[in-house]
Structures are given as C-alpha cells and as structure tokens.
Design a protein around this motif. Sequence first.
Motif, PDB file in Angstrom:
ATOM      1  N   MET A  84      45.822  60.841   5.613  1.00  0.00           N
ATOM      2  CA  MET A  84      45.188  60.176   6.754  1.00  0.00           C
ATOM      3  C   MET A  84      44.154  61.095   7.386  1.00  0.00           C
ATOM      4  SD  MET A  84      47.136  59.360  10.351  1.00  0.00           S
ATOM      5  CE  MET A  84      47.500  61.124  10.517  1.00  0.00           C
ATOM      6  N   GLY A  85      44.519  62.367   7.550  1.00  0.00           N
ATOM      7  CA  GLY A  85      43.588  63.329   8.116  1.00  0.00           C
ATOM      8  C   GLY A  85      42.385  63.567   7.219  1.00  0.00           C
ATOM      9  N   ILE A  86      42.617  63.594   5.898  1.00  0.00           N
ATOM     10  CA  ILE A  86      41.511  63.792   4.959  1.00  0.00           C
ATOM     11  C   ILE A  86      40.496  62.661   5.095  1.00  0.00           C
ATOM     12  CG2 ILE A  86      40.867  63.832   2.519  1.00  0.00           C
ATOM     13  CD1 ILE A  86      43.528  65.189   1.925  1.00  0.00           C
ATOM     14  N   SER A  87      40.989  61.422   5.087  1.00  0.00           N
ATOM     15  CA  SER A  87      40.068  60.284   5.166  1.00  0.00           C
ATOM     16  C   SER A  87      39.337  60.254   6.505  1.00  0.00           C
ATOM     17  CB  SER A  87      40.828  58.973   4.946  1.00  0.00           C
ATOM     18  OG  SER A  87      41.817  58.776   5.945  1.00  0.00           O
ATOM     19  N   ALA A  88      40.046  60.605   7.586  1.00  0.00           N
ATOM     20  CA  ALA A  88      39.419  60.575   8.904  1.00  0.00           C
ATOM     21  C   ALA A  88      38.368  61.676   9.047  1.00  0.00           C
ATOM     22  CB  ALA A  88      40.479  60.718   9.993  1.00  0.00           C
ATOM     23  N   TYR A  89      38.699  62.887   8.605  1.00  0.00           N
ATOM     24  CA  TYR A  89      37.734  63.978   8.695  1.00  0.00           C
ATOM     25  C   TYR A  89      36.546  63.751   7.761  1.00  0.00           C
ATOM     26  CZ  TYR A  89      39.937  67.277  11.897  1.00  0.00           C
ATOM     27  OH  TYR A  89      40.414  67.885  13.024  1.00  0.00           O
ATOM     28  N   THR A  90      36.798  63.156   6.591  1.00  0.00           N
ATOM     29  CA  THR A  90      35.693  62.836   5.688  1.00  0.00           C
ATOM     30  C   THR A  90      34.743  61.851   6.348  1.00  0.00           C
ATOM     31  OG1 THR A  90      37.067  63.208   3.723  1.00  0.00           O
ATOM     32  CG2 THR A  90      35.068  61.896   3.433  1.00  0.00           C
ATOM     33  N   ALA A  91      35.311  60.817   6.973  1.00  0.00           N
ATOM     34  CA  ALA A  91      34.482  59.832   7.665  1.00  0.00           C
ATOM     35  C   ALA A  91      33.707  60.486   8.808  1.00  0.00           C
ATOM     36  CB  ALA A  91      35.351  58.699   8.186  1.00  0.00           C
ATOM     37  N   PHE A  92      34.383  61.367   9.554  1.00  0.00           N
ATOM     38  CA  PHE A  92      33.719  62.019  10.685  1.00  0.00           C
ATOM     39  C   PHE A  92      32.553  62.903  10.232  1.00  0.00           C
ATOM     40  CE2 PHE A  92      33.577  66.036  13.166  1.00  0.00           C
ATOM     41  CZ  PHE A  92      32.942  65.547  14.283  1.00  0.00           C
ATOM     42  N   LEU A  93      32.780  63.704   9.191  1.00  0.00           N
ATOM     43  CA  LEU A  93      31.754  64.633   8.750  1.00  0.00           C
ATOM     44  C   LEU A  93      30.609  63.947   8.019  1.00  0.00           C
ATOM     45  CD1 LEU A  93      33.977  67.600   7.499  1.00  0.00           C
ATOM     46  CD2 LEU A  93      32.617  67.495   9.587  1.00  0.00           C
ATOM     47  N   SER A  94      30.954  62.963   7.165  1.00  0.00           N
ATOM     48  CA  SER A  94      29.923  62.366   6.319  1.00  0.00           C
ATOM     49  C   SER A  94      29.207  61.194   6.973  1.00  0.00           C
ATOM     50  CB  SER A  94      30.539  61.894   4.991  1.00  0.00           C
ATOM     51  OG  SER A  94      31.526  60.912   5.226  1.00  0.00           O
TER      52      SER A  94
END
Length: 244
Positions: free
Chosen positions: A183-193
């Motif tokens: 969940m954190g991976i997908s959220a941080y990926t969305a935030f950064l990209s």
Amino acid sequence: MALFEALVVLHVATGAVGLTAFWGPIVTRKGAAKHRKWGRATCYGFLGAGALAIAMALLSLYGPEHRHPEVTDRALYEGLFGWMMLYLGVLTIGFVDYGLAVVRHRSDRRALRSARYQAMIAAVVISGAWCGIYGFRVGHPLMMLVAFIGIVAMLIQQRYIWRKVDPPRTTYIGEHFRALIGMGISAYTAFLSVGLIRLIPEHVFNPLIWAGPSVIGVSLILYFTIKGKRTATGPSSGPRPHPQ
C-alpha cells in the motif's frame, strides 16, 4: 477545473496523513496499541487518497489536459494521469482492504474467498492489466512495470487465499505486512510520479523517482518476512534434559 482543484486539495490532505503515518506501524512494536493506532491512521488516509485519485483520474481522462502542460502528448497524458493514476488508486485501496482482512479473518482465511474480497482483487488485476497494455501502446515501460508488480502481488494473495493446505498459524502476519507495505509503495509511487512533478516537472520521466518506492518497499518486505520467519521458528534450544 474548480472541481478538480478541490479534489486535489482533499487528495493532498488525506495523502499527507497516510504518507506521514505510514512509518508509525513500521517503527512501533507490532501488535501494540501504538502500532494499531498508527496503522488505522495510515489506512484511513490512504483509503481517502485512493478514492480521490480515482475521481481525479476519471476527470483527467475526460477533461482538459492543460493541467499538466509539461506533457504535450495527449495519449501519454491519458496514460500517466488517467489510467495509471486510476490503477494506483485501485491498487492502494486493494492493498488496504486485503491487509486488514487477513487480520480480521486470521482464523478462517476461507472468508477471503467471498465475492466481496474477490471483486476487489479482480478490480486491481483488470485495472493493472489495462495500465500495462496502455503503457505498451504508448511506449512507456514504467507503466508496464508498476502494472506487473501489482498483478503479481494479487496472485500472491490468491495463492494464500486458495491454497488447499492450511498454512502455519502465523502466516497471516506476513500477508498483513506485505499488503500494507505494498500500500505504501503504490501511494509513494503515485505521490512521486504524479503529484511531485507539479513542483519538478522536468523529472516526470525520471526512472529513479518511479523506482525508489518499490526498492525501499520490497526491501522492507524482505526484512519483515525474514524477521517473521526467525520469530516463528525461534532459536534452537538444543536437546531437552531427561526428566528426573
């Protein structure tokens, strides 16, 4: 535009809660009150951010693309800020749902075979497959990569749900960790990209920004998986003395 900007504000607010609270359950003692408190804040924050990401993605697909003038290719714009954002929103919600469900149904994992949970997993797989296909069409390999990671994660979840032989009693803990770190991976990926490029648009296609959350998240998953196995097996106590 007014509706979109309102969604952005709400998305940033809920996402900030999730992104900040995410590290609380990682550093606190597992199962303790603080761990559960931070975990609830993280899950609620990411659930809100995921739902709002889906709404913004739908508006991006059918609305004007001048919100991100740094992307002049309409097809690529739809891919990054439409289909990929939609998929990441669904993926985030899917991870939250599964991560909480394996704890709720730790004594009966067959409850996860119900239509309610299977529909959520199917939504992630379908949206991920389309994200990957679209990424292939527009020649964007990182869209295919994030789609592949999410689909593989869902297949791993299904393996736990549908395996015939009951796993060791504490297996659900590893599933819980993997889902919520995912969940954190997908959220941080969305935030950064998707989100951060508003401030640094020249890095919209920087692979390091896209890959960073996955590298850190997978490392955490491996760490907690190994640690969980060591805890489950325990140190060898050697031969027991003969009872006197």
